[in-house]
Design a protein around this motif. Structure first.
Motif, PDB file in Angstrom:
ATOM      1  N   VAL A 150      11.510  -6.284  17.313  1.00  0.00           N
ATOM      2  CA  VAL A 150      10.855  -5.163  16.645  1.00  0.00           C
ATOM      3  C   VAL A 150       9.744  -4.657  17.564  1.00  0.00           C
ATOM      4  N   PRO A 151       9.472  -3.348  17.554  1.00  0.00           N
ATOM      5  CA  PRO A 151       8.408  -2.823  18.410  1.00  0.00           C
ATOM      6  C   PRO A 151       7.066  -3.465  18.069  1.00  0.00           C
ATOM      7  N   VAL A 152       6.353  -3.881  19.092  1.00  0.00           N
ATOM      8  CA  VAL A 152       5.092  -4.590  18.874  1.00  0.00           C
ATOM      9  C   VAL A 152       3.939  -3.639  18.576  1.00  0.00           C
ATOM     10  N   ALA A 153       3.818  -2.559  19.331  1.00  0.00           N
ATOM     11  CA  ALA A 153       2.642  -1.682  19.225  1.00  0.00           C
ATOM     12  C   ALA A 153       2.374  -1.193  17.801  1.00  0.00           C
ATOM     13  N   PRO A 154       3.385  -0.750  17.032  1.00  0.00           N
ATOM     14  CA  PRO A 154       3.093  -0.252  15.680  1.00  0.00           C
ATOM     15  C   PRO A 154       2.530  -1.304  14.730  1.00  0.00           C
ATOM     16  N   LEU A 155       2.697  -2.573  15.057  1.00  0.00           N
ATOM     17  CA  LEU A 155       2.249  -3.631  14.154  1.00  0.00           C
ATOM     18  C   LEU A 155       0.738  -3.745  14.082  1.00  0.00           C
ATOM     19  N   ASP A 156       0.030  -3.016  14.953  1.00  0.00           N
ATOM     20  CA  ASP A 156      -1.427  -3.082  14.907  1.00  0.00           C
ATOM     21  C   ASP A 156      -1.992  -2.494  13.614  1.00  0.00           C
ATOM     22  N   VAL A 157      -1.187  -1.719  12.877  1.00  0.00           N
ATOM     23  CA  VAL A 157      -1.674  -1.133  11.626  1.00  0.00           C
ATOM     24  C   VAL A 157      -1.711  -2.168  10.498  1.00  0.00           C
ATOM     25  N   LEU A 158      -1.189  -3.354  10.739  1.00  0.00           N
ATOM     26  CA  LEU A 158      -1.142  -4.369   9.688  1.00  0.00           C
ATOM     27  C   LEU A 158      -2.456  -5.120   9.535  1.00  0.00           C
ATOM     28  N   ASP A 159      -3.441  -4.739  10.315  1.00  0.00           N
ATOM     29  CA  ASP A 159      -4.811  -5.204  10.101  1.00  0.00           C
ATOM     30  C   ASP A 159      -4.928  -6.725  10.153  1.00  0.00           C
ATOM     31  N   GLY A 160      -4.263  -7.317  11.147  1.00  0.00           N
ATOM     32  CA  GLY A 160      -4.410  -8.743  11.361  1.00  0.00           C
ATOM     33  C   GLY A 160      -3.709  -9.628  10.357  1.00  0.00           C
ATOM     34  N   LYS A 161      -2.851  -9.075   9.514  1.00  0.00           N
ATOM     35  CA  LYS A 161      -2.174  -9.884   8.494  1.00  0.00           C
ATOM     36  C   LYS A 161      -0.926 -10.581   9.010  1.00  0.00           C
ATOM     37  N   ILE A 162      -0.480 -10.255  10.219  1.00  0.00           N
ATOM     38  CA  ILE A 162       0.825 -10.733  10.672  1.00  0.00           C
ATOM     39  C   ILE A 162       0.750 -12.139  11.260  1.00  0.00           C
ATOM     40  N   ARG A 163       1.653 -12.975  10.794  1.00  0.00           N
ATOM     41  CA  ARG A 163       1.768 -14.351  11.283  1.00  0.00           C
ATOM     42  C   ARG A 163       3.251 -14.705  11.415  1.00  0.00           C
ATOM     43  N   PRO A 164       3.685 -15.220  12.557  1.00  0.00           N
ATOM     44  CA  PRO A 164       2.941 -15.449  13.789  1.00  0.00           C
ATOM     45  C   PRO A 164       2.395 -14.142  14.364  1.00  0.00           C
TER      46      PRO A 164
ATOM     47  N   ALA B  87       4.482   4.071   7.348  1.00  0.00           N
ATOM     48  CA  ALA B  87       5.203   3.212   6.402  1.00  0.00           C
ATOM     49  C   ALA B  87       4.744   1.759   6.539  1.00  0.00           C
ATOM     50  N   LEU B  88       4.530   1.308   7.774  1.00  0.00           N
ATOM     51  CA  LEU B  88       4.030  -0.047   7.987  1.00  0.00           C
ATOM     52  C   LEU B  88       2.640  -0.237   7.400  1.00  0.00           C
ATOM     53  N   ARG B  89       1.801   0.793   7.533  1.00  0.00           N
ATOM     54  CA  ARG B  89       0.443   0.694   6.973  1.00  0.00           C
ATOM     55  C   ARG B  89       0.497   0.531   5.454  1.00  0.00           C
ATOM     56  N   ARG B  90       1.315   1.372   4.790  1.00  0.00           N
ATOM     57  CA  ARG B  90       1.437   1.282   3.329  1.00  0.00           C
ATOM     58  C   ARG B  90       2.036  -0.064   2.914  1.00  0.00           C
ATOM     59  N   PHE B  91       3.031  -0.515   3.664  1.00  0.00           N
ATOM     60  CA  PHE B  91       3.642  -1.823   3.419  1.00  0.00           C
ATOM     61  C   PHE B  91       2.596  -2.925   3.517  1.00  0.00           C
ATOM     62  N   GLY B  92       1.792  -2.896   4.575  1.00  0.00           N
ATOM     63  CA  GLY B  92       0.775  -3.922   4.772  1.00  0.00           C
ATOM     64  C   GLY B  92      -0.254  -3.959   3.661  1.00  0.00           C
ATOM     65  N   GLU B  93      -0.580  -2.790   3.117  1.00  0.00           N
ATOM     66  CA  GLU B  93      -1.559  -2.731   2.033  1.00  0.00           C
ATOM     67  C   GLU B  93      -1.064  -3.437   0.774  1.00  0.00           C
ATOM     68  N   GLN B  94       0.263  -3.569   0.650  1.00  0.00           N
ATOM     69  CA  GLN B  94       0.853  -4.194  -0.537  1.00  0.00           C
ATOM     70  C   GLN B  94       1.135  -5.680  -0.344  1.00  0.00           C
ATOM     71  N   CYS B  95       0.817  -6.194   0.856  1.00  0.00           N
ATOM     72  CA  CYS B  95       1.124  -7.591   1.176  1.00  0.00           C
ATOM     73  C   CYS B  95      -0.152  -8.376   1.472  1.00  0.00           C
ATOM     74  N   ASP B  96      -0.133  -9.660   1.165  1.00  0.00           N
ATOM     75  CA  ASP B  96      -1.261 -10.533   1.476  1.00  0.00           C
ATOM     76  C   ASP B  96      -1.128 -11.171   2.852  1.00  0.00           C
ATOM     77  N   VAL B  97       0.107 -11.341   3.318  1.00  0.00           N
ATOM     78  CA  VAL B  97       0.393 -11.828   4.663  1.00  0.00           C
ATOM     79  C   VAL B  97       1.740 -11.225   5.049  1.00  0.00           C
ATOM     80  N   VAL B  98       1.951 -11.030   6.334  1.00  0.00           N
ATOM     81  CA  VAL B  98       3.191 -10.430   6.811  1.00  0.00           C
ATOM     82  C   VAL B  98       3.789 -11.327   7.892  1.00  0.00           C
ATOM     83  N   THR B  99       5.101 -11.507   7.855  1.00  0.00           N
ATOM     84  CA  THR B  99       5.803 -12.261   8.882  1.00  0.00           C
ATOM     85  C   THR B  99       7.044 -11.481   9.294  1.00  0.00           C
ATOM     86  N   TYR B 100       7.850 -12.056  10.175  1.00  0.00           N
ATOM     87  CA  TYR B 100       9.058 -11.361  10.634  1.00  0.00           C
ATOM     88  C   TYR B 100      10.204 -12.353  10.753  1.00  0.00           C
TER      89      TYR B 100
END
Length: 352
Positions: free
Chosen positions: A78-92, A60-73
């Motif tokens: 939140v669990p850190v390990a699964p966020l690696d699927v966001l392909d470097g889009k997460i800031r901070p 679900a995070l991967r599909r979410f990331g594909e629809q976003c240009d940048v991701v924040t929180y």
């Protein structure tokens, strides 16, 4: 590189911080997509899209990331390990999350930046509680290393005989023990940092807590906090730089006998910065967005001589009719449903 208006900002977490972030994004032409496991998070009703899924659902995070240009929180638990699927889009970045999620790791990290922290010890068993009491003096405050906030996951210990009960109160979880600080005031630095390392701090905010929950924030903070402003901002900047943080970072402090002592950090926008919506030329929410979008940081200066933000906690929200009729009161209701004791339901800001 800057992201143009019309881009989509993903927000992990659908609470009131995400809600106010999405409202700030809409004002400057950006669309938000909320990711949250709850059925009807309050941020979703003011956003363009909503994905309901568990925070550790990688697909679900991967599909979410594909629809976003940048991701924040909007919150750090939140669990850190699964966020690696966001392909470097997460800031901070996830380093800010990893540090802030564990109080012992956070304290070691802050000490390495040269900032002041209260005397503390790690606690992994009930015997460590007694040892900490001997070494730090009475009383000590136990805080779980993970997940506690707004006074949750905490217990005071005054005598060795109370160690067992305090340990049970925090469910025998790994913890830190902090010496009680004698302080004149609590305050926070809300600071934004860009990917290029530019920083910009809002005026220091004096905070009043009741029962471990923020009740009121006041700017200007006044003495003795104002005397500590240069040192406090420098400490906050050092922490942000060491994290390579992009976005807003909040550092909470004690004012102790002419010293600024770090209490904790939050790698995000913060309750103590809500006054900035009406009280500053650029709100903390827009400033965070500007940083993660690669836009120039805005002016954090006051628009009036000062501001006071009051949280509406639990049944306080029942007074909404009087507040909405009060001249000069800026009312914010979060639409969170049941007004449970200790739950932040809204806030009101008054300029002066």
């Amino acid at each position: 590189m800057s992201l143009r208006p019309g881009s989509t900002i993903g927000i992990i977490g659908g609470g009131q911080l995400g809600r106010m972030m999405a409202m700030a994004a809409a004002r400057i032409g950006y669309r938000c997509h909320i990711f949250d496991p709850h059925e009807s998070p309050c941020a979703a009703e003011v956003s363009g899209a909503f994905t309901r899924a568990a925070f550790d659902d990688r697909e679900a995070l991967r599909r979410f990331g594909e629809q976003c240009d940048v991701v924040t929180y909007e919150f750090e638990n939140v669990p850190v390990a699964p966020l690696d699927v966001l392909d470097g889009k997460i800031r901070p970045g996830t380093r800010s999350l990893e540090i802030a999620q564990d109080r012992a790791v956070e304290k070691h990290f802050i000490e390495r930046t040269g900032a002041n922290v209260a005397p503390w010890r790690e606690v992994n068993e009930v015997g460590d509680v007694r040892t900490a009491l001997e070494q730090l003096g009475s009383p000590i405050l136990l805080k779980t290393r993970r997940l506690g906030y707004d006074g949750k996951g905490q217990a005071w210990v005054h005598r060795a005989e109370e160690a067992e009960a305090a340990w049970e109160t925090i469910n025998s979880q790994p913890a830190v023990a902090e010496a009680r600080m004698t302080f004149e005031a609590e305050f926070s630095v809300v600071l934004a940092r860009t990917a290029d390392g530019e920083t910009c701090a809002f005026p220091l905010t004096r905070n009043e807590h009741h029962g471990g929950i923020l009740r009121e924030s006041i700017v200007p903070a006044g003495a003795p906090v104002s005397d500590l402003e240069p040192d406090a901002i420098e400490m906050a900047r050092a922490i942000a730089d060491a994290l390579d943080h992009v976005g807003v970072l909040t550092v909470e402090f004690f004012a102790c006998s002419g010293r600024a002592v770090v209490n904790e950090i939050a790698p995000r926008v913060h309750n103590s910065g809500h006054w900035t919506i009406e009280g500053a030329r650029t709100s903390q929410f827009e400033q965070h967005l500007r940083a993660i979008l690669g836009l120039p940081l805005g002016d954090p200066g006051l628009v009036a001589s000062g501001a006071t933000m009051e949280n509406l906690i639990g049944r306080d929200v029942d007074g909404w009719a009087e507040l909405v009729a009060e001249p000069g009161a800026a009312l914010h209701l979060y639409n969170k449903g049941e007004a449970r004791p200790g739950r932040k339901m809204g806030h009101v800001t008054r300029l002066r």
